[in-house]
Design a protein around this motif. Structure first.
Motif, PDB file in Angstrom:
ATOM      1  N   ALA A  59      40.014  67.336  53.287  1.00 37.98           N
ATOM      2  CA  ALA A  59      38.802  67.804  53.752  1.00 37.98           C
ATOM      3  C   ALA A  59      37.646  66.592  53.229  1.00 37.98           C
ATOM      4  N   ALA A  60      37.982  66.034  51.938  1.00 40.09           N
ATOM      5  CA  ALA A  60      37.318  65.150  51.534  1.00 40.09           C
ATOM      6  C   ALA A  60      37.701  63.720  51.671  1.00 40.09           C
ATOM      7  N   ASN A  61      39.068  63.001  52.252  1.00 37.03           N
ATOM      8  CA  ASN A  61      39.045  62.121  53.239  1.00 37.03           C
ATOM      9  C   ASN A  61      39.143  62.311  54.230  1.00 37.03           C
ATOM     10  N   SER A  62      38.469  62.579  54.569  1.00 33.41           N
ATOM     11  CA  SER A  62      38.107  63.085  56.763  1.00 33.41           C
ATOM     12  C   SER A  62      37.051  62.190  56.381  1.00 33.41           C
ATOM     13  N   VAL A 108      33.463  65.999  42.084  1.00 30.81           N
ATOM     14  CA  VAL A 108      35.209  66.787  41.501  1.00 30.81           C
ATOM     15  C   VAL A 108      34.689  68.051  41.971  1.00 30.81           C
ATOM     16  N   THR A 109      35.272  68.201  42.908  1.00 29.53           N
ATOM     17  CA  THR A 109      35.762  69.641  43.847  1.00 29.53           C
ATOM     18  C   THR A 109      36.757  70.307  43.390  1.00 29.53           C
ATOM     19  N   GLY A 110      37.195  71.100  44.708  1.00 29.39           N
ATOM     20  CA  GLY A 110      38.297  71.613  44.743  1.00 29.39           C
ATOM     21  C   GLY A 110      37.880  72.744  45.588  1.00 29.39           C
ATOM     22  N   ASN A 145      44.768  54.598  41.384  1.00 25.71           N
ATOM     23  CA  ASN A 145      44.061  54.541  42.939  1.00 25.71           C
ATOM     24  C   ASN A 145      42.627  54.405  42.923  1.00 25.71           C
ATOM     25  N   ASP A 146      42.150  54.405  41.782  1.00 24.21           N
ATOM     26  CA  ASP A 146      41.351  53.539  40.579  1.00 24.21           C
ATOM     27  C   ASP A 146      40.012  54.936  42.298  1.00 24.21           C
ATOM     28  N   GLY A 147      39.425  56.096  43.045  1.00 21.45           N
ATOM     29  CA  GLY A 147      39.345  56.562  43.521  1.00 21.45           C
ATOM     30  C   GLY A 147      37.730  57.473  42.943  1.00 21.45           C
ATOM     31  N   ASN A 148      37.313  57.744  44.123  1.00 23.51           N
ATOM     32  CA  ASN A 148      36.057  58.362  43.502  1.00 23.51           C
ATOM     33  C   ASN A 148      35.486  59.682  43.715  1.00 23.51           C
ATOM     34  N   CYS A 149      36.847  60.829  44.171  1.00 25.38           N
ATOM     35  CA  CYS A 149      36.704  62.098  44.389  1.00 25.38           C
ATOM     36  C   CYS A 149      38.043  62.565  43.361  1.00 25.38           C
ATOM     37  N   ILE A 150      37.773  64.033  42.563  1.00 22.05           N
ATOM     38  CA  ILE A 150      39.440  64.769  42.396  1.00 22.05           C
ATOM     39  C   ILE A 150      39.008  66.419  43.488  1.00 22.05           C
ATOM     40  N   CYS A 204      39.829  60.949  47.805  1.00 21.42           N
ATOM     41  CA  CYS A 204      40.083  61.353  47.167  1.00 21.42           C
ATOM     42  C   CYS A 204      40.795  61.883  46.660  1.00 21.42           C
ATOM     43  N   GLY A 205      42.104  61.599  45.211  1.00 19.28           N
ATOM     44  CA  GLY A 205      43.042  63.217  44.890  1.00 19.28           C
ATOM     45  C   GLY A 205      43.208  64.047  44.770  1.00 19.28           C
ATOM     46  N   HIS A 206      44.236  64.612  44.601  1.00 18.76           N
ATOM     47  CA  HIS A 206      44.962  66.078  43.988  1.00 18.76           C
ATOM     48  C   HIS A 206      44.592  65.880  43.070  1.00 18.76           C
TER      49      HIS A 206
END
Length: 213
Positions: free
Chosen positions: A81-84, A69-71, A106-111, A90-92
């Motif tokens: 940045a995360a998806n780079s 979890v970031t932001g 989307n079953d992602g691993n970061c928001i 990472c989803g918004h």
């Protein structure tokens, strides 16, 4: 899951509030949370959202954590940045519906969340509800449920594409600006949490060598 919280410098003053809400909702769902900071706006060690993208990749690639979890102010820069970096999807996420659909579809691993934009009176209510909805069901269950098979298929296709479009993290770490890399990881809490939990010895050893310079 083991979840990491990473805040950047513009929103560092909100770290304790975000951490307490995230911890409360994550633990209800059987998860644990490690707080990678920043812990206050006055921290000597400053993290930018670009650094947080790098940290997310390091933590997820080495399996030190399962989810990040970031932001930032809007959440957009942190997401970009995360998806780079490799091994981050990472989803918004701004609200409970975003959180639920990201996890199920989307079953992602970061928001990446906005911790300034629309973060006013009652912000803690939205945080509680968003994290509760994010962790309400195992990821990848599909929405609507009858769409689960094609959604899971698309996720696998995306994962395979990212393996081609991203270089291995160890290669990136060795060729990126070493001062930038060191500035991202050279603080006590990262070193304590990361090296105790990393499952990738090659990356761990390389980061130790960077820190020793």
């Amino acid at each position: 899951m083991k979840i990491a919280l990473i805040n950047e410098n513009s929103q560092a003053a909100k770290n304790s509030q975000i951490y307490e809400v995230l911890k409360a909702e994550a633990e209800k769902a059987g998860h644990t949370v490690d707080n990678y900071g920043m812990y206050s706006a006055e921290d000597e060690h400053q993290l930018t959202y670009v650094m947080n993208g790098l940290l997310a990749s390091i933590l997820l690639t080495t399996k030190a954590v399962d989810f990040v979890v970031t932001g930032c102010g809007t959440g957009q820069g942190a997401m970009l940045a995360a998806n780079s970096f490799p091994n981050v999807l990472c989803g918004h996420v701004t609200n409970p519906l975003d959180a639920y659909l990201f996890g199920q579809v989307n079953d992602g691993n970061c928001i990446a969340m906005p911790f300034a934009q629309n973060f006013g009176w009652g912000a803690e209510i939205n945080l509680h509800d968003t994290f509760a909805k994010l962790f309400s069901e195992p990821f990848g269950g599909g929405y609507p449920k009858e769409r689960v098979i094609p959604e899971q298929r698309n996720k696998k296709i995306l994962d395979s594409v990212k393996l081609v479009t991203h270089r291995p993290l160890i290669d990136i770490l060795k060729t990126m600006d070493q001062e930038f890399l060191k500035s991202a990881i050279d603080y006590p809490e990262f070193k304590e949490l990361f090296f105790a939990n990393s499952q990738d010895e090659e990356i761990s050893e390389y980061l130790r060598s960077v820190l020793a310079k």
